[in-house]
Design a protein around this motif. Structure first.
Motif, short mmCIF file in Angstrom:
data_model
loop_
_atom_site.label_atom_id
_atom_site.label_comp_id
_atom_site.label_asym_id
_atom_site.label_seq_id
_atom_site.Cartn_x
_atom_site.Cartn_y
_atom_site.Cartn_z
N LEU A 73 -2.79 -3.76 13.48
CA LEU A 73 -2.07 -2.40 13.15
C LEU A 73 -2.97 -1.69 11.89
O LEU A 73 -3.37 -2.16 10.90
CB LEU A 73 -0.76 -2.78 12.41
N HIS A 74 -3.32 -0.42 12.34
CA HIS A 74 -4.20 0.50 11.30
C HIS A 74 -3.19 1.24 10.40
O HIS A 74 -2.01 1.54 11.03
CB HIS A 74 -4.88 1.38 12.10
N VAL A 75 -3.39 1.08 9.01
CA VAL A 75 -2.31 1.62 8.13
C VAL A 75 -3.14 2.51 7.31
O VAL A 75 -4.22 2.36 6.74
CB VAL A 75 -1.75 0.42 7.22
N TYR A 76 -2.68 3.87 7.10
CA TYR A 76 -3.49 5.00 6.33
C TYR A 76 -2.46 5.32 5.13
O TYR A 76 -1.50 5.66 5.38
CB TYR A 76 -3.79 6.09 7.20
N SER A 77 -3.32 5.38 3.95
CA SER A 77 -2.31 6.05 3.11
C SER A 77 -2.44 7.20 2.84
O SER A 77 -3.60 7.72 2.23
CB SER A 77 -2.88 5.25 1.61
N ALA A 78 -1.44 7.99 2.81
CA ALA A 78 -1.60 9.67 2.68
C ALA A 78 -1.79 9.89 1.31
O ALA A 78 -2.48 10.80 1.07
CB ALA A 78 -0.24 10.26 3.08
N SER A 79 -1.34 8.91 0.27
CA SER A 79 -1.33 9.38 -1.13
C SER A 79 -3.10 9.19 -1.53
O SER A 79 -3.45 10.00 -2.28
CB SER A 79 -0.66 8.50 -1.94
N ARG A 80 -3.67 8.17 -0.96
CA ARG A 80 -4.89 7.92 -1.23
C ARG A 80 -5.84 9.24 -0.58
O ARG A 80 -6.96 9.63 -1.14
CB ARG A 80 -5.45 6.84 -0.71
N LEU A 81 -5.42 9.73 0.54
CA LEU A 81 -6.24 10.73 1.27
C LEU A 81 -6.12 11.81 0.55
O LEU A 81 -7.05 12.82 0.36
CB LEU A 81 -5.66 10.94 2.56
N ARG A 82 -4.61 12.30 -0.04
CA ARG A 82 -4.57 13.49 -0.96
C ARG A 82 -5.56 13.49 -2.06
O ARG A 82 -5.99 14.33 -2.75
CB ARG A 82 -3.18 13.82 -0.98
N ARG A 83 -5.47 12.22 -2.54
CA ARG A 83 -6.32 12.14 -3.87
C ARG A 83 -7.93 12.43 -3.84
O ARG A 83 -8.31 13.00 -4.46
CB ARG A 83 -6.16 10.65 -4.65
N ARG A 84 -8.21 11.87 -2.59
CA ARG A 84 -9.70 12.07 -2.50
C ARG A 84 -9.93 13.58 -2.14
O ARG A 84 -10.85 14.22 -2.49
CB ARG A 84 -10.16 11.51 -1.06
N ALA A 85 -9.06 14.16 -1.63
CA ALA A 85 -9.27 15.86 -1.11
C ALA A 85 -9.10 16.54 -2.41
O ALA A 85 -9.94 17.32 -2.72
CB ALA A 85 -8.17 16.32 -0.23
N VAL A 110 0.87 -1.13 -0.04
CA VAL A 110 0.07 -0.14 0.09
C VAL A 110 1.00 1.22 0.04
O VAL A 110 1.82 1.42 0.72
CB VAL A 110 -0.87 -0.06 1.32
N ASP A 111 0.54 2.27 -0.82
CA ASP A 111 1.58 3.37 -1.18
C ASP A 111 2.83 3.14 -0.95
O ASP A 111 3.72 3.70 -0.34
CB ASP A 111 0.97 4.24 0.05
N GLY A 112 3.24 2.07 -1.89
CA GLY A 112 4.70 1.75 -1.82
C GLY A 112 5.50 1.21 -0.64
O GLY A 112 6.48 0.84 -0.68
N VAL A 113 4.59 0.57 0.20
CA VAL A 113 5.31 0.09 1.42
C VAL A 113 4.64 -1.50 1.70
O VAL A 113 3.49 -1.67 1.38
CB VAL A 113 4.68 1.02 2.61
N ASP A 114 5.80 -2.47 1.73
CA ASP A 114 5.37 -3.81 2.05
C ASP A 114 4.60 -4.11 3.37
O ASP A 114 5.09 -3.75 4.27
CB ASP A 114 6.62 -4.51 2.00
N VAL A 162 1.31 5.71 5.74
CA VAL A 162 2.52 5.29 4.63
C VAL A 162 2.08 6.47 3.37
O VAL A 162 1.15 6.85 3.37
CB VAL A 162 2.14 4.11 4.24
N GLU A 163 3.43 6.77 2.88
CA GLU A 163 3.29 7.38 1.66
C GLU A 163 4.60 7.24 0.82
O GLU A 163 5.68 7.54 1.39
CB GLU A 163 3.30 9.05 2.00
N ARG A 164 4.28 6.86 -0.34
CA ARG A 164 5.57 6.59 -1.28
C ARG A 164 6.64 5.72 -0.79
O ARG A 164 7.62 6.40 -0.91
CB ARG A 164 6.00 7.79 -1.92
N GLY A 165 6.62 4.83 -0.32
CA GLY A 165 7.56 3.96 0.23
C GLY A 165 7.99 4.30 1.53
O GLY A 165 8.81 3.56 2.02
N ARG A 166 7.38 5.39 2.47
CA ARG A 166 8.00 5.55 3.71
C ARG A 166 7.01 5.36 4.60
O ARG A 166 5.54 5.27 4.23
CB ARG A 166 8.26 6.99 3.85
N TYR A 167 6.95 5.09 5.87
CA TYR A 167 5.94 5.08 6.87
C TYR A 167 6.36 5.77 8.26
O TYR A 167 7.42 6.06 8.58
CB TYR A 167 5.83 3.26 7.41
N ALA A 168 5.36 6.37 8.90
CA ALA A 168 5.54 6.86 10.15
C ALA A 168 4.37 6.29 11.02
O ALA A 168 3.19 6.01 10.81
CB ALA A 168 5.31 8.27 10.13
#
Length: 425
Positions: free
Chosen positions: A32-44, A16-20, A395-401
């Motif tokens: 673990l809940h995982v949120y894709s920042a890219s998908r959030l930004r696309r919806r916005a 998801v969003d470049g993250v395995d 997660v966003e483009r291969g990174r996670y926080a």
């Protein structure tokens, strides 16, 4: 340092969003809940494009997912917040959402919450009863402030959604009838510390048809035109939220956001004031997944149970609404398909994510993904059965926080103590 992937996904179900996701689950544990920042930004971006040309303010419905990282992303996108408690107010301010872009909804605002919102300088209160309107006047007067308010009108429209998330029918607790709204505007001189200059409507959540929106918007538009013709100021119309999402492929067909915006434009044609919309689920649900591991497969007398380490305290929707969520094993291997009841370890029969669900065969330790959990997943979580709150990651483009670390047992006990310090009230 490896290049950051530009794509949302890396072509695999385990990404998801470049993250395995398997690597992420090994690192952070499950559930673990995982949120894709890219998908959030696309919806916005989709919503902004649909509303282009309108004097529109998007106020994200915080209750859908109140994580500060999600709220901060909404602030970055220029959105405000639709809140229903002082806690949501504090979260929104902490995340950087401007107080002037916050609207306060809900039927049970207390005097303390109203005072805190006034002190913060929020933009508007959506008022749901005469008692609340009178309380707003008293608190604002005592503070020497003036509050801007909208009447939440109950349009008596069936949203065609689950009964527990329908809010626009006459028997629901939300809003007031149009006749009562007229009375409030007629009495405005009696409440000098409240500028009543707006209308608000919200018919429910997970709405999958345009027709209920159209009926509600037309009714609020007629009321607005009549009030304006009578000399009352209407500076703002709040169309609420409610846009549905796809939980089940080929079953749920969400309303196109462009069609939604065109319906809104048509109903409010000629209105020159500000428009507010309050999406929550539509912005965040499909950006989130819940990762969980198989504890064991239990063979009952009549059913085969897939027991996960996630439970109803991590995701209440299936238990509360009999809601469907897609469930996908991520073991990445071709296996025969097996019918399972997918359950958690909580001591309740209702701790069931799916019944008679056909899935690729699973084994102890396999990683499983429950989809479309970005809304009303972590936000409705509890520590039932003394289970710690799950971690949350963005997660966003291969990174996670990590945006919420996993709760520790001693944090669950914080504030509790044996009854030793007895006192008399």
């Amino acid at each position: 340092m490896a290049a950051v992937p530009e794509a949302d996904d890396c072509g695999e179900r385990t990404c998801v969003d470049g993250v395995d996701l398997e690597a992420l689950a090994r690192r952070l544990g499950t559930p673990l809940h995982v949120y894709s920042a890219s998908r959030l930004r696309r919806r916005a971006a989709e919503l902004r494009a649909a509303l282009a040309g309108l004097d529109a303010l998007v106020c994200y419905a915080v209750k859908a997912n109140p994580n500060v990282a999600v709220l901060a992303l909404m602030a970055d996108e220029g959105f405000g917040a639709d809140i229903v408690s002082a806690g949501e107010l504090r979260r929104s301010l902490c995340a950087g959402i401007a107080s002037s872009r916050i609207v306060f909804s809900g039927v049970g605002k207390t005097a303390d919450e109203i005072a805190e919102a006034l002190a913060a300088g929020i933009g508007r209160f959506n008022v749901e009863s005469r008692d609340e309107l009178d309380l707003l006047q008293r608190v604002a007067r005592d503070r020497g402030q003036v509050a801007h308010a909208s009447v939440r009108v109950n349009p008596d429209v069936d949203a065609g959604t689950h009964a527990k998330i329908a809010t626009g029918k006459a028997e629901n607790k939300f809003g007031v009838e149009p006749n009562e709204a007229w009375q409030w505007f007629a009495e405005h001189a009696h409440r000098p510390n409240v500028v009543l200059d707006g209308l608000h409507v919200h018919i429910g959540s997970q709405v999958l048809e345009l027709a209920p929106f159209a009926r509600a918007f037309e009714r609020i538009a007629v009321l607005a035109r009549d009030l304006l013709a009578a000399g009352h100021a209407i500076a703002c119309i709040d169309a609420g939220g409610g846009l549905g999402v796809r939980y089940r492929e080929s079953h749920d067909v969400p309303v196109d956001v462009g069609d939604y915006a065109r319906t809104l434009r048509h109903a409010l044609r000629g209105f020159g004031g500000r428009l507010i919309v309050e999406p929550g689920r539509w912005l965040v649900a499909e950006a989130g997944v819940l990762l969980t591991r198989v504890i064991r497969v239990k063979h009952g007398a009549r059913r085969r149970f897939l027991v996960l380490d996630a439970a109803m305290n991590d995701l209440q929707r299936p238990s509360l609404y009999d809601a469907w969520h897609a469930i996908e094993p991520l073991h990445g291997r071709e296996r025969e398909r097996v019918v399972y009841d997918v359950v958690g370890p909580v001591c309740e029969t209702g701790d069931t994510f799916a019944r008679a669900r056909e899935l690729p065969r699973c084994e102890e330790g396999d990683l499983v993904m429950i989809e479309t959990t970005g809304a009303y997943g972590a936000s409705m979580a509890s520590t039932y059965n003394s289970r710690p709150l799950a971690a949350e990651a963005m997660v966003e483009r291969g990174r996670y926080a990590v945006v919420r670390r996993r709760q520790h047992f001693d944090e669950m006990l914080a504030g509790e103590q044996p009854a030793g310090d007895w006192q008399v009230a």
